[in-house]
Design a protein around this motif. Structure first.
Motif, PDB file in Angstrom:
ATOM      1  N   LYS A 208       0.846  -1.175   0.000  1.00 47.33           N
ATOM      2  CA  LYS A 208       0.000   0.000   0.000  1.00 47.33           C
ATOM      3  C   LYS A 208       0.890   1.236   0.000  1.00 47.33           C
ATOM      4  O   LYS A 208       1.878   1.283   0.720  1.00 47.33           O
ATOM      5  CB  LYS A 208      -0.841  -0.009   1.280  1.00 47.33           C
ATOM      6  CG  LYS A 208      -2.275   0.358   1.048  1.00 47.33           C
ATOM      7  CD  LYS A 208      -3.027   0.177   2.337  1.00 47.33           C
ATOM      8  CE  LYS A 208      -4.323   0.940   2.274  1.00 47.33           C
ATOM      9  NZ  LYS A 208      -5.062   0.796   3.520  1.00 47.33           N
ATOM     10  N   ASN A 210       0.584   5.115   0.820  1.00 52.38           N
ATOM     11  CA  ASN A 210      -0.356   6.074   1.392  1.00 52.38           C
ATOM     12  C   ASN A 210       0.137   7.496   1.258  1.00 52.38           C
ATOM     13  O   ASN A 210       1.281   7.734   0.924  1.00 52.38           O
ATOM     14  CB  ASN A 210      -0.542   5.777   2.882  1.00 52.38           C
ATOM     15  CG  ASN A 210      -1.263   4.486   3.094  1.00 52.38           C
ATOM     16  OD1 ASN A 210      -2.186   4.157   2.371  1.00 52.38           O
ATOM     17  ND2 ASN A 210      -0.814   3.721   4.074  1.00 52.38           N
ATOM     18  N   SER A 255      -4.319   6.896  -2.274  1.00 47.46           N
ATOM     19  CA  SER A 255      -3.488   5.756  -1.920  1.00 47.46           C
ATOM     20  C   SER A 255      -3.403   4.846  -3.133  1.00 47.46           C
ATOM     21  O   SER A 255      -4.346   4.735  -3.912  1.00 47.46           O
ATOM     22  CB  SER A 255      -4.053   5.017  -0.716  1.00 47.46           C
ATOM     23  OG  SER A 255      -4.970   4.056  -1.107  1.00 47.46           O
TER      24      SER A 255
END
Lengths: 276, 162
Positions: A208, A210, A255
């Motif tokens: 991920k 962010n 994101s």
């Protein structure tokens, strides 16, 4: 309930104390993460066995592979030998170009980029549960490893970061562990957006990214490299490719989901960047 | 003589778990051999020994996993203690009951890990992960327990039965 407590009061007491002690250990660990509380000793004691088992496993698999695909292995061998000859010629050519490049750089008084120094290591063990992603490698402080060093594969793709170092082995926290965090940078001419790359628990094959700005110019297929904004990590190590972009925090940030370049389940040899 | 052998069994489980079983995952998961060993030993030896054995196995497992240190120590010790109470209540020569306890222990162990890891408990992805792994893990543990429980039963009976 009272009866239950009365019957097991000693165990419950011990359990509560244990939890308190472990909480304290974790708190201290958060403040001084490089401190070794004897885990190093345990890892070093177990590591030789890991090495032996790995060797047996590898030899067995390789032998089986050669026996079962004898013809293919032979063909591959021929092909590779031809390729080595070709590549040797290419290296020779590139060396000439490199020399030329150096000369020209000197003329232009360009700062020569120092290449990273590496130490090769072999993966000898993996994590002991399904909630974490770590591997044990067969190099330790004796070879000059230190916590926080980055670990890459042979083609320079990021694998993880050295966490616990003992004398002859070290533990590497992989990219896709939920505790892994590193600064990432979108490697594109038009956009050099910075975000934070995390591992995630739910999809262990994706990462991920962010805190990308809401107007960030990020598209599917963009490459992400390490940002090098902190002094701890080198800049420009390839992390992964963007596969999905979505708004987050009610549209305040973006994101992205990244697919790492390495298959984090199968690699066996790694390089540790010891200096950059 | 009893404890060195048990510690050896735990070490063997740990080493196999982080090498062969972790390098060749089935359905993408690594089985918890240590859990099976701890539960088997605690079923055969009672709650007190179960707690000791669980503690040792858990702390070893924690050294070889990331995240919150001690989570496996607490869960393994607790499970070793709880399942040790079945020592006098089950018929050890029949493998069916130990297998059932293994299912229960697997689910309980994973649930405890989820509940105790406070910083990730609130995240939805934790529950998704739990749901994803719990079923294959239980099946895998059942199959492995079919081999491990009789082995430990045999060792226990042959050498330590007074």
């Amino acid at each position: 309930m009272a009866g239950l407590f009365k019957k097991h009061h000693r165990f419950i007491l011990i359990l509560v104390m244990l939890i308190l002690i472990l909480t304290l250990v974790n708190l201290v660990g958060a403040v001084a993460p490089e401190k070794d509380w004897g885990e190093g000793l345990v890892i070093d004691a177990v590591a030789p066995f890991l090495g032996v088992i790995n060797w047996v496993n590898d030899t067995f698999n390789d032998t089986l592979n050669v026996l079962l695909n004898y013809k293919e292995v032979k063909e591959e061998n021929n092909r590779l030998q031809k390729k080595v000859k070709k590549l040797n010629w290419k290296i020779h050519q590139l060396n000439e170009t490199a020399k030329l490049n150096d000369r020209l750089r000197e003329l232009l008084e360009f700062k020569i980029r120092k290449p990273f120094t590496f130490i090769g290591a072999k993966v000898i063990g993996k994590s002991a549960d399904n909630w974490s992603q770590i591997v044990t490698i067969n190099r330790g402080s004796k070879s000059g490893l230190e916590p926080k060093m980055l670990v890459v594969t042979y083609n320079g793709y990021l694998v993880g970061r050295v966490e616990q170092v003992s004398t002859y082995s070290a533990q590497v926290l992989l990219l896709n562990d939920s505790n892994f965090t590193i600064g990432g940078l979108i490697a594109k001419k038009e956009s050099r957006e910075i975000g934070i790359v995390n591992g995630s628990l739910a999809e262990t094959d994706l990462l991920k990214m962010n805190k990308l700005p809401w107007d960030a110019n990020v598209e599917v297929g963009d490459k992400v490299i390490t940002s090098g904004l902190s002094k701890l990590y080198p800049k420009g190590v390839l992390i992964g490719k963007v596969v999905k972009v979505e708004p987050e925090d009610y549209g305040l940030t973006h994101s992205a989901r990244l697919k790492p370049f390495v298959d984090l389940g199968t690699f066996e040899e790694v390089l540790v960047i010891t200096d950059f | 003589m009893r404890y060195p052998v048990y510690i050896l069994l735990i070490l063997i489980s740990l080493i196999l778990q982080i090498t062969i079983f972790a390098f060749n995952p089935v359905w993408g998961i690594t089985p918890d051999l240590l859990l099976i060993t701890v539960i088997s030993l605690s079923l055969l030896n009672g709650y007190r020994q179960g707690a000791y054995i669980g503690f040792i196995a858990g702390i070893l497992q924690d050294v070889f996993s990331s995240g919150l240190f001690g989570i496996n120590t607490v869960t393994k010790m607790l499970l070793g203690y709880i399942f040790g109470f079945l020592e006098k209540k089950i018929y050890h020569r029949n493998i069916i009951t130990p297998l059932f306890t293994m299912i229960l222990a697997t689910v309980l162990n994973q649930l405890l890990v989820v509940l105790l890891t406070d910083h990730i408990m609130l995240k939805v992805e934790l529950w998704n992960h739990f749901k994803e792994i719990i079923f294959p893990l239980t099946v895998y543990h059942l199959i492995l327990a079919l081999a491990i429980y009789p082995t430990i039963y045999f060792i226990n009976n042959k050498y330590f039965e007074e």
